[in-house]
Design a protein around this motif. Structure first.
Motif, mmCIF file in Angstrom:
data_model
loop_
_atom_site.group_PDB
_atom_site.id
_atom_site.type_symbol
_atom_site.label_atom_id
_atom_site.label_comp_id
_atom_site.label_asym_id
_atom_site.label_seq_id
_atom_site.Cartn_x
_atom_site.Cartn_y
_atom_site.Cartn_z
ATOM 1 N N ALA A 129 0.896 -1.301 0.029
ATOM 2 C CA ALA A 129 0.005 -0.099 0.138
ATOM 3 C C ALA A 129 0.916 1.323 -0.058
ATOM 4 O O ALA A 129 0.571 2.101 -0.775
ATOM 5 C CB ALA A 129 -0.880 -0.105 1.177
ATOM 6 N N GLU A 130 1.694 1.456 0.742
ATOM 7 C CA GLU A 130 2.945 2.326 0.898
ATOM 8 C C GLU A 130 3.326 2.770 -0.569
ATOM 9 O O GLU A 130 3.383 3.828 -1.030
ATOM 10 C CB GLU A 130 3.912 2.159 1.765
ATOM 11 N N ASP A 131 3.888 1.532 -1.039
ATOM 12 C CA ASP A 131 4.406 1.673 -2.576
ATOM 13 C C ASP A 131 3.411 2.464 -3.474
ATOM 14 O O ASP A 131 3.502 3.101 -4.543
ATOM 15 C CB ASP A 131 4.875 0.294 -3.090
ATOM 16 N N PHE A 132 2.271 1.632 -3.326
ATOM 17 C CA PHE A 132 1.075 1.880 -4.415
ATOM 18 C C PHE A 132 0.731 3.629 -4.095
ATOM 19 O O PHE A 132 0.811 4.314 -5.383
ATOM 20 C CB PHE A 132 -0.092 1.218 -4.293
ATOM 21 N N TYR A 133 0.338 3.887 -2.936
ATOM 22 C CA TYR A 133 0.088 5.313 -2.884
ATOM 23 C C TYR A 133 1.200 6.290 -3.311
ATOM 24 O O TYR A 133 1.098 7.346 -3.438
ATOM 25 C CB TYR A 133 -0.591 5.486 -1.274
ATOM 26 N N GLY A 134 2.323 5.998 -2.717
ATOM 27 C CA GLY A 134 3.606 6.718 -3.008
ATOM 28 C C GLY A 134 3.538 6.978 -4.504
ATOM 29 O O GLY A 134 4.223 8.181 -4.939
ATOM 30 N N SER A 135 3.397 5.990 -5.377
ATOM 31 C CA SER A 135 3.645 5.906 -6.883
ATOM 32 C C SER A 135 2.712 7.038 -7.362
ATOM 33 O O SER A 135 2.581 7.385 -8.582
ATOM 34 C CB SER A 135 3.549 4.550 -7.225
ATOM 35 N N HIS A 136 1.394 7.345 -6.556
ATOM 36 C CA HIS A 136 0.518 8.191 -7.272
ATOM 37 C C HIS A 136 0.554 9.448 -6.439
ATOM 38 O O HIS A 136 -0.312 10.400 -6.561
ATOM 39 C CB HIS A 136 -0.803 7.579 -6.925
ATOM 40 N N GLY A 137 1.640 9.555 -5.672
ATOM 41 C CA GLY A 137 1.854 11.052 -4.930
ATOM 42 C C GLY A 137 0.683 11.087 -3.847
ATOM 43 O O GLY A 137 0.644 12.311 -3.429
ATOM 44 N N LEU A 138 0.525 10.155 -3.245
ATOM 45 C CA LEU A 138 -0.324 10.218 -2.118
ATOM 46 C C LEU A 138 0.122 9.652 -0.828
ATOM 47 O O LEU A 138 0.799 8.707 -0.853
ATOM 48 C CB LEU A 138 -1.944 9.682 -2.473
ATOM 49 N N PRO A 139 -0.202 9.903 0.463
ATOM 50 C CA PRO A 139 0.070 9.394 1.467
ATOM 51 C C PRO A 139 -0.610 8.012 1.769
ATOM 52 O O PRO A 139 -1.895 7.932 1.244
ATOM 53 C CB PRO A 139 -0.253 10.165 2.663
#
Length: 250
Positions: A64-74
Motif C-alpha cells: 500500500a505504501e508503494d502504491f500510494y507513493g507512486s500516485h503522490g499520495l500518503p
C-alpha cells in the motif's frame, strides 16, 4: 459477561455496499484489500480497505505504501473489524496514528411516510445541487471536480435531495440503494438552518425514497465526535453496529 463476536459476513455486506455507494475513481485489489484512489478527495475514496485479508498485514503495508507513493499520495488505512488483528500494532510501530473514529449505524425501515413537498429528489447531481452542497459544506473549488467525478461514478440507483424552506435551499444529501438497503451520504445543512429540524426532514425523505426502491433497512456512517448527528440518528431509530477508524502518518 461475554460479548458476542462480530458478524463479519454482515459487516462485509455493509462495507461492500458503502464502497459501491462512494466509489473511488481508480481501484486495485491486493491480498483481499481494496486500494482506492480519487485524486485525494476524502479518506474514504483514498485509502486501503479490508474485505477478506489473505496475507500478513506487514506485506499489505508495504504494498500500500508503494502504491500510494507512486500516485503522490500518503498511505491511509481504513481499519474495520474485517482487518487482521495485528493491523493496529503494525501500523503503530510503523509510525502511523489513529484518527476519525466513525460509527456505522443501521435501522429497519417502518411504514412509508411520504416526504414533504419541499424536498426535491433528483436521480443525478444537478448543477444547482452540486453548487448548493459545495457552499453548505464549505467544499473548495479545487475539491469540487473530484467530488463531482465520484458522484458521476456511482453505479447504483441514487437520490440527490434538496430541502427548500421559504424558497431557500437549506439542506442537501444523497442516498444510494442496493440489494434491499439504502445508504445515506453527504448529509449537510447550511449553518443558518441547523437545529431547525431540517436534517430530520431531509433524512426522512431519503429513507422514504429508499423504501420505494425496495429497501427494508438503511445504513450510514457518522463520526463519533459528531454527537449532534449521532443523537439525531438515534432518535430516528438508528443503532450502532460497529466502528472503524483511519490510520495515517503525521
Amino acid at each position: 459477561m461475554t460479548t458476542s463476536p462480530p458478524d463479519l459476513d454482515f459487516i462485509r455486506s455493509l462495507e461492500e455496499r458503502a464502497l459501491n455507494a462512494w466509489p473511488a475513481l481508480k481501484t486495485a485489489l491486493c491480498g483481499g484489500w481494496q486500494l482506492r484512489l480519487a485524486d485525494g478527495y476524502t479518506k474514504r475514496a483514498n485509502s486501503a480497505n479490508p474485505l477478506q485479508p489473505r496475507v500478513a498485514f506487514a506485506e499489505t503495508l508495504q504494498v500500500a505504501e508503494d502504491f500510494y507513493g507512486s500516485h503522490g499520495l500518503p498511505a491511509i488505512f481504513r481499519i474495520t473489524p474485517l482487518a487482521p488483528a495485528d493491523a493496529g500494532p503494525v501500523l503503530e510501530q510503523a509510525g502511523y496514528h489513529m484518527i476519525d473514529p466513525t460509527q456505522v449505524m443501521t435501522v429497519t425501515l417502518a411504514a412509508r411516510n411520504w416526504p414533504a413537498n419541499e424536498v426535491l429528489i433528483e436521480t443525478t447531481a444537478s448543477q444547482e445541487w452540486s453548487e448548493g452542497f459545495a457552499q453548505a459544506n464549505g467544499l473548495s473549488a479545487m475539491a469540487r471536480p473530484a467530488h463531482e467525478r465520484i458522484l458521476a461514478a456511482i453505479a447504483m440507483p441514487t437520490a440527490f435531495a434538496t430541502l427548500t424552506i421559504a424558497g431557500r435551499a437549506v439542506a442537501y444529501g444523497l442516498a444510494v440503494a442496493e440489494n434491499g438497503m439504502v445508504g445515506l451520504f453527504d448529509i449537510v445543512v447550511a449553518p443558518a438552518a441547523r437545529r431547525s429540524g431540517a436534517a430530520t426532514t431531509l433524512v426522512t425523505a431519503l429513507l422514504n425514497w429508499g423504501q420505494v426502491q425496495g429497501a427494508s433497512s438503511a445504513y450510514l456512517q457518522v463520526h463519533v465526535s459528531n454527537q449532534a448527528a449521532v443523537a439525531l440518528y438515534g432518535k430516528l431509530g438508528f443503532t450502532a453496529q460497529y466502528q472503524y477508524h483511519y490510520w495515517t502518518k503525521p
